[in-house]
Scaffold this motif. Structure first.
Motif, short mmCIF file in Angstrom:
data_model
loop_
_atom_site.label_atom_id
_atom_site.label_comp_id
_atom_site.label_asym_id
_atom_site.label_seq_id
_atom_site.Cartn_x
_atom_site.Cartn_y
_atom_site.Cartn_z
N ARG A 29 1.90 8.93 6.13
CA ARG A 29 2.22 7.51 5.98
C ARG A 29 0.95 6.68 6.03
O ARG A 29 0.83 5.68 5.32
N GLN A 30 -0.01 7.06 6.85
CA GLN A 30 -1.28 6.34 6.91
C GLN A 30 -2.00 6.44 5.57
O GLN A 30 -2.51 5.46 5.05
N ARG A 31 -2.04 7.67 5.02
CA ARG A 31 -2.70 7.89 3.74
C ARG A 31 -2.03 7.06 2.65
O ARG A 31 -2.69 6.43 1.82
N GLU A 32 -0.69 7.03 2.66
CA GLU A 32 0.06 6.26 1.67
C GLU A 32 -0.26 4.76 1.81
O GLU A 32 -0.49 4.08 0.80
N ALA A 33 -0.30 4.27 3.04
CA ALA A 33 -0.62 2.85 3.27
C ALA A 33 -2.04 2.54 2.81
O ALA A 33 -2.30 1.49 2.22
N ASP A 34 -2.97 3.45 3.08
CA ASP A 34 -4.35 3.25 2.64
C ASP A 34 -4.44 3.24 1.12
O ASP A 34 -5.18 2.45 0.54
N ASP A 35 -3.70 4.13 0.47
CA ASP A 35 -3.71 4.19 -1.00
C ASP A 35 -3.16 2.89 -1.60
O ASP A 35 -3.69 2.39 -2.58
N ILE A 36 -2.10 2.36 -1.00
CA ILE A 36 -1.51 1.11 -1.50
C ILE A 36 -2.51 -0.03 -1.33
O ILE A 36 -2.71 -0.84 -2.24
N ALA A 37 -3.15 -0.10 -0.17
CA ALA A 37 -4.13 -1.15 0.08
C ALA A 37 -5.31 -1.02 -0.88
O ALA A 37 -5.81 -2.01 -1.41
N ALA A 38 -5.78 0.21 -1.11
CA ALA A 38 -6.90 0.43 -2.02
C ALA A 38 -6.53 0.05 -3.45
O ALA A 38 -7.33 -0.58 -4.16
N MET A 48 -10.33 -0.41 3.42
CA MET A 48 -9.34 -1.17 4.17
C MET A 48 -8.34 -0.18 4.75
O MET A 48 -7.87 0.70 4.07
N SER A 49 -8.02 -0.33 5.99
CA SER A 49 -7.09 0.58 6.63
C SER A 49 -6.00 -0.21 7.32
O SER A 49 -6.19 -1.36 7.70
N VAL A 50 -4.87 0.42 7.46
CA VAL A 50 -3.73 -0.21 8.11
C VAL A 50 -3.72 0.26 9.56
O VAL A 50 -3.85 1.45 9.83
N ALA A 63 -4.33 -2.15 -4.35
CA ALA A 63 -4.23 -3.60 -4.44
C ALA A 63 -5.61 -4.24 -4.59
O ALA A 63 -5.75 -5.30 -5.20
N LEU A 64 -6.63 -3.59 -4.06
CA LEU A 64 -8.00 -4.11 -4.17
C LEU A 64 -8.75 -3.54 -5.37
O LEU A 64 -9.92 -3.85 -5.58
N GLY A 65 -8.07 -2.68 -6.14
CA GLY A 65 -8.69 -2.09 -7.32
C GLY A 65 -9.71 -1.02 -6.99
O GLY A 65 -10.67 -0.82 -7.73
N ILE A 66 -9.53 -0.32 -5.87
CA ILE A 66 -10.47 0.71 -5.45
C ILE A 66 -9.91 2.07 -5.81
O ILE A 66 -8.76 2.38 -5.50
N ASP A 67 -10.72 2.91 -6.46
CA ASP A 67 -10.32 4.27 -6.80
C ASP A 67 -11.26 5.23 -6.10
O ASP A 67 -12.46 5.22 -6.33
#
Length: 149
Positions: free
Chosen positions: A13-22, A1-3, A24-28
């Motif tokens: 900031r993109q990486r940080e947003a992607d990490d937050i989204a991941a 999932m990407s922002v 939230a979905l339980g993706i590591d």
């Protein structure tokens, strides 16, 4: 999932947003050099796309240009880097005929019949004809002369 981002969003900031989204979905995605290389490639692509969006008159499309336009190299004042689109006079005349017929109240079917009767090529056939016209002429292959015995 990407922002979704625009050209002002930094890769961090993109990486940080992607990490937050991941998260939230339980993706590591794990750790290590492979992840860093993948992120580095992603950052370069994002940066290049942002730079291209800022370029005036730049056409990024590949393949066939929209009907009514032809690809042309960028002009000298724009650095001659990349391609832009210029109106195609022949196709513009066809488009103007279509618009005039629509404004006169003709149906799309009647317009298609009119264009077919006049031998106007469809956009895909027009593109094929354009490519055939602009293709570089084939070079002659040198043939070896046979020596007579």
């Amino acid at each position: 999932m990407s922002v979704r981002t625009d050209e002002t969003t930094s890769p961090e900031r993109q990486r940080e947003a992607d990490d937050i989204a991941a998260a939230a979905l339980g993706i590591d995605f794990g750790e290590g050099d492979g992840l860093r290389e993948s992120q580095s490639i992603s950052d370069r692509v994002t940066g290049a796309q942002a730079a291209m969006r800022k370029m005036a008159l730049r056409w990024r499309g590949g393949g066939r240009s929209p009907y009514g336009y032809l690809p042309a190299p960028m002009s000298k004042e724009h650095g001659r880097v990349g391609w832009t689109l210029v109106p195609d006079p022949d196709a513009v005349r066809v488009i103007e005929r279509i618009i005039a017929a629509l404004l006169d109240g003709k149906s799309p079917h009647a317009i298609a019949l009119m264009l077919n009767a006049d031998g106007v090529l469809s956009p895909s056939e027009y593109w094929k004809a354009y490519k055939a016209r602009t293709k570089a002429p084939p070079t002659r292959r040198r043939t070896r002369r046979r020596r007579s015995p």
